[in-house]
Structures are given as C-alpha cells and as structure tokens.
Enzyme design. Structure first.
Site, PDB file in Angstrom:
ATOM      1  N   ASP A   1      -8.113  -6.607   1.467  1.00 42.88           N
ATOM      2  CA  ASP A   1      -7.158  -6.632   2.538  1.00 42.88           C
ATOM      3  C   ASP A   1      -8.043  -6.033   3.711  1.00 42.88           C
ATOM      4  O   ASP A   1      -9.089  -5.161   3.657  1.00 42.88           O
ATOM      5  CB  ASP A   1      -5.963  -6.019   2.216  1.00 42.88           C
TER       6      ASP A   1
ATOM      7  N   ASP B   1       0.725  -1.310   0.011  1.00 42.72           N
ATOM      8  CA  ASP B   1      -0.002   0.033  -0.024  1.00 42.72           C
ATOM      9  C   ASP B   1       1.023   1.360   0.046  1.00 42.72           C
ATOM     10  O   ASP B   1       2.057   1.217   0.595  1.00 42.72           O
ATOM     11  CB  ASP B   1      -0.824  -0.095   1.190  1.00 42.72           C
TER      12      ASP B   1
END
Length: 385
Positions: free
Chosen positions: A270, A92
C-alpha cells in the site's frame, strides 16, 4: 461466507503469485492496495478504484477512530456498506501515526494516547482497543498495533520498539481470538519490526510466527532509509515467514520499490504515492514519471499513453491535463489519480503474469527499459520559443 485463506499459485525464484480469499472476495497477488485513509480514496469514486483493477483497499484505524468513530460505522452496517465498497478491506492499526504524529502522543507499555490533530481531544489506543475498533469497522484483514520508528534511529531505540511491538502483538492476538472474528473467516496480521537491524528483523519475524497470525506485515520501512537498506531488511525478514502466509510490505512505495520487493517474495503493498502524486501534477506511466506542471506540456496534443488501460491516459491531451493542473482544477486531481492507480494495477497484473510464466526478471527489465527511454525524445520537444 468465504473464509480467509491464501493459495500459492506459482513461484519464480522468491517471487510468488497467488490468491487471498476473504469474506468479501478474492485478492490477486502480488496486490497493490489503494489507500482510503478516511474511508475514501482521495479524488476517486469507489467504482473507479475497482475499475482500475484494485481488489482491496486500506483504511486507517486512527483516522476512523477520530471521525466518524467506529461505533457509528458499526451502527451503519460497517465500512463496506458505509463507503460503498463491497470488496475486501484491510485496516492499518494506527502504528504509523505513532511515528508521524509523535508530537501529539504519549507512549507507554499499555498503549498510545493521542491528542487529536483535529480538536485536541485525547484518545487512547491500546492493542486491545485497536482490535475492537477494527472489529467494529468490519475489516477483512486487520493489523496489530505496533510502534514504528523513523530511521535513522539508534540500535537501542530500534530494539526497544521492536520488543514493545512484539509484546503488543501477543496482546493483539489474544484479543482477536477472544473476539471470535477468526471463526467468522476474518484475519489478523502481525507486524515485523526491527528498523535497519537484520538480526532484530529475523528475531521479530520468528517471534510473530510463534504467536501465529494469518499473515505478516513488514513494517517500519520507507521511513527515511535508502532503498538498499529497505531491500536488505525485507531480505532479512522474508525467510523467517511461512511460505503459506501472505506477506505485506507496509507503506511502500514507488513502482521500482514494488518490482524489487516482489522479487524478494512480498505479496501485498500500500502507499499514498499514486494518489498524492496525482493531486500534485505528477503521473506514473510506462515511460516513467512525468511532471505535468512543466511548461513543455502546454502545447502538446498527445495523450499521456494511447495504449494505457486507463481512459484518462488515452482520452485527454497533455496540454489539457497541464492546464487543469496549473489552474488547480479538481478534475486534474481526479484524472491524474485515476491514471496513477491504473498504472500501479497494470504493473501488478504484469508481475502476476510474469511470475506465472517464470519470467519476472525479464518483465522487470523491460519495464525499467521503458522508464529509461522516457516519454519524449529530445528531437520531439515542442518549440515554445
């Protein structure tokens, strides 16, 4: 070395099952990615995460930037070697921290300057620097830097953040292509923003497709809005994304969120929920959510689920797990995190099989029926008088 690709295997309405190939393996979709924020899934050994059924982990760029530093990780042969995870990794970009650490950052057209939550030191994160960090870490899939705004927000602020994220996406893509990582088989995803505004979501998705990424994240959701709004924003985004590219709903969520988003055509997920909940005494099972802090478990000799894939759900009594949680023992966090991650992976495996058979709707209905029945009938309640 394998190159990034996405193969669509079956459709069931909007739901899809397929395979993402990266330089470090194959990811079966729909896929849930356990969160290894600082290069570790909390309370879990890497081999246990793999044994739960995970094909890919998420690691956070912001936290790795602060410590141990991406240059150090690169000198130590990259994330895969550093954390003993030879399988796929997605990083990320730090966009979530733009929201979650709003009090510790300043933002402008160039990027974001953070004051470290650890020691107060200043760190600048631009779209180009985010690409550089993720290249140093060795991520198979990296995300563009974006601005994530907490909802509810004014339409003007949502639009401003979406357009800034779009411009950052263009810069991130140029930096990624200039680095040559795409020629080595690695991938970069753009991130759809637009808050709770369907028209902005559609515009963002179309603009990112014009830029051209290997996959697409749907960001800025599960940040304060009701589930119905989240689902509406997914539905506003997905039709504008390529059928031949993976779609990743970022930071979501509960088992029910996952089933509903899969039905809308999402491929990757996620969330910290399974491990964070496990550390706080809460488990997800086919009987629904169970709070092991509750006193009703302290004399209960039954396992959580004698038919579960996870040994911890089969081999330990509820009484023992309750004892570990109430005493704050590390083993409790380890066992419950393993149970939760395994359940999430079981849910994904079931969804993949159901989509392949054209039966996702029936599968989801059966799963929800199990949650509604609960883990114990009223007449089975232990007598604690």
């Amino acid at each position: 070395m394998p190159r990034f690709s996405f193969a669509l295997k079956a459709l069931d309405g909007a739901a899809r099952t397929g395979e993402i190939t990266t330089p470090h393996g194959v990811i079966r979709t729909p896929a849930f990615m356990p969160v290894g924020t600082a290069a570790t899934v909390k309370s879990m050994h890497p081999h246990e995460v793999r044994e739960s059924g995970a094909d890919i982990l998420l690691v956070n760029t912001y936290h790795m930037m602060l410590r141990p530093g991406p240059e150090r990780v690169a000198r130590l042969s990259g994330l895969h070697s550093f954390m003993n995870w030879p399988h796929s990794i997605l990083t990320d970009s730090g966009g979530f921290q733009v929201m979650s650490l709003a009090g510790l950052r300043t933002l402008n057209e160039s990027g974001v300057t953070f004051r470290s939550h650890i020691d107060g030191s200043a760190h600048q994160l631009t779209p180009e620097r985010a690409v550089d960090i993720q290249n140093l870490l060795g991520a198979d899939i990296q995300m563009q830097l974006d601005e994530c705004v907490k909802l509810p927000a004014t339409p003007a602020d949502v639009e401003r953040a979406m357009r800034l994220s779009m411009r950052w996406g263009e810069r991130a893509r140029r930096a990624f292509l200039a680095s040559g990582r795409h020629t080595e088989g690695y991938a970069q995803y753009g991130i759809v923003q637009g808050g709770d505004q369907p028209a902005l979501r559609a515009e963002s998705a179309r603009a990112l497709v014009d830029i051209g990424f290997e996959g697409y994240g749907i960001g800025g959701l599960a940040v304060g809005e009701p589930q119905a709004v989240m689902l509406d924003m997914i539905a506003a985004s997905v039709p504008h994304l390529p059928l031949t590219s993976p779609r990743y709903l970022m930071g979501v969520g509960t088992p029910d969120d996952l089933l509903k988003a899969i039905a809308l055509g999402v491929d990757q997920f996620d969330c910290v929920m399974p491990t964070r909940s496990g550390r706080h005494g809460q488990v997800f099972t086919r009987f629904g959510k169970i709070n092991l802090r509750n006193a009703r478990h302290h004399d209960d000799p039954r396992p959580l689920d004698e038919h579960a894939a996870c040994p911890a759900a089969r081999d330990y009594s509820r009484a023992y797990l309750h004892h570990l949680v109430r005493c704050g023992e590390f083993l409790g966090a380890m066992l419950l995190s393993a149970i939760n991650l395994s359940y999430y992976q079981e849910l994904m495996a079931g969804a993949r099989q159901a989509i392949a058979a054209g039966g996702l709707q029936d599968y989801a209905a059966a799963v929800r029926e199990g949650w509604a029945r609960g883990d114990i009938a009223p007449w089975q309640e232990p007598d604690h008088a």
